[in-house]
Design an enzyme around this catalytic site. Structure first.
Site, PDB file in Angstrom:
ATOM      1  N   GLU A  43       0.833  -1.203   0.000  1.00  0.00           N
ATOM      2  CA  GLU A  43       0.000   0.000   0.000  1.00  0.00           C
ATOM      3  C   GLU A  43       0.873   1.261   0.000  1.00  0.00           C
ATOM      4  O   GLU A  43       1.824   1.372   0.770  1.00  0.00           O
ATOM      5  CB  GLU A  43      -0.901  -0.009   1.234  1.00  0.00           C
ATOM      6  N   LYS A 116     -10.378   2.810  -1.626  1.00  0.00           N
ATOM      7  CA  LYS A 116     -10.479   2.119  -0.343  1.00  0.00           C
ATOM      8  C   LYS A 116     -11.792   2.462   0.364  1.00  0.00           C
ATOM      9  O   LYS A 116     -12.129   3.627   0.549  1.00  0.00           O
ATOM     10  CB  LYS A 116      -9.282   2.511   0.523  1.00  0.00           C
ATOM     11  N   CYS A 153      -5.673  -2.689   2.667  1.00  0.00           N
ATOM     12  CA  CYS A 153      -5.346  -2.686   4.089  1.00  0.00           C
ATOM     13  C   CYS A 153      -6.565  -2.882   4.982  1.00  0.00           C
ATOM     14  O   CYS A 153      -7.033  -4.009   5.104  1.00  0.00           O
ATOM     15  CB  CYS A 153      -4.576  -1.412   4.443  1.00  0.00           C
TER      16      CYS A 153
END
Length: 290
Positions: A43, A116, A153
């Site tokens: 990431e 995200k 993540c």
């Protein structure tokens, strides 16, 4: 038979953006030379993990998706190496900022982006200051080597995200990551094993291979520091770890799967046949009210 080799990478990031990109490219080339078809970088690999602190200066690190020089550079690399290459980047879109990923196919074609969805906020992980929650929904891309879903993540802790990608056709799940120690005032915690187990569960529950890439090294913020614990891995469709890297090990690891054979295992196991969506209404609300 459709054998696909997945590579997971990890390295430490510095404040030198060009050095970080050069290291990422070095690992991609090395993994491709060993036969990797799909290569996952960590990431926000272009920069240190700037989300430790709240600073308006860090917004200067963002760039638009269209015409993004990092994505263009990595797309050229993907094309030259003939690999699928997800590219994590800090996106500026109008007055909004996102933690985003562009999926690049093995011919260098950029297959749109994912933003995200789950944004954390806590000591050392001040992402809500920087990132608007993603508005793309969970995506699955059809690439040269298969259909792949990507979470970023904190997304990896939510089984709903993994299941949504599996239901929309993902043949493997990919999770670029930046996670490590919890700075004060958070209580001392080593989440490495829990981090792995939750994703191994996603692999087993959906009968899909899963790839998770994390960074390594110590990065200092204004108020503290994070020691990123690496431990990047590839899990098979039963959740077992098929390839891994250590806590501080720079490099890559490979695992290959016959995705046609995995598909036969998945349909024979009955996980999707026996689902009862009409009973899952509680999942559509914050409080379980359905």
């Amino acid at each position: 038979m459709r054998n696909v080799t997945f590579a997971v990478t990890q390295f430490a990031c510095s404040r030198n953006r060009r050095a970080n990109v050069a290291k990422a490219k070095e690992l991609v080339r090395a993994a491709a030379a060993k036969g990797a078809n799909v290569i996952l970088l960590q990431e926000l690999f272009e920069t240190p993990y700037f989300c430790q602190d709240q600073s308006p200066e860090h917004f200067k690190l963002a760039a638009p998706f269209a015409g993004n020089p990092l994505i263009a550079e990595m797309a050229e690399l993907a094309k030259s190496q003939g690999v699928v290459l997800p590219v994590s980047f800090f996106e500026k879109a109008g007055h909004a900022y996102f933690n985003s990923l562009a999926m690049v196919d093995a011919d260098g074609k950029i297959l749109e982006l994912y933003r995200k969805s789950h944004i954390p906020a806590g000591p050392g992980y001040q992402e809500k200051y920087y990132f608007t929650p993603g508005d793309t929904g969970f995506r699955v891309w059809r690439t040269r080597f298969g259909a792949f879903g990507v979470g970023i993540c904190w997304d990896q802790w939510f089984p709903e995200a993994a299941r949504a990608m599996a239901l929309t056709g993902a043949e493997a799940l990919l999770y670029p990551t930046a996670i490590g120690s919890e700075p004060p005032p958070a209580p001392p915690l080593d989440s490495r094993d829990q981090w792995r187990r939750v994703m191994q569960g996603h692999a087993a529950a959906n009968c899909l291979p899963l790839v998770a890439s994390n960074r390594i090294g110590v990065e200092k913020g204004r108020a503290g520091e994070i020691t990123f614990y690496g431990s990047s891995f590839v899990a098979d469709a039963t959740g077992a770890i098929a390839a891994e890297l250590g806590r501080g090990e720079e490099g890559f690891a490979l695992a290959a799967f016959d995705l046609d054979d995995v598909a036969r295992q998945r349909v024979s196991w009955g996980l999707f046949r026996d689902r009862r969506p009409e009973l899952y209404g509680a999942l559509t609300s914050h409080d379980g009210g359905g």
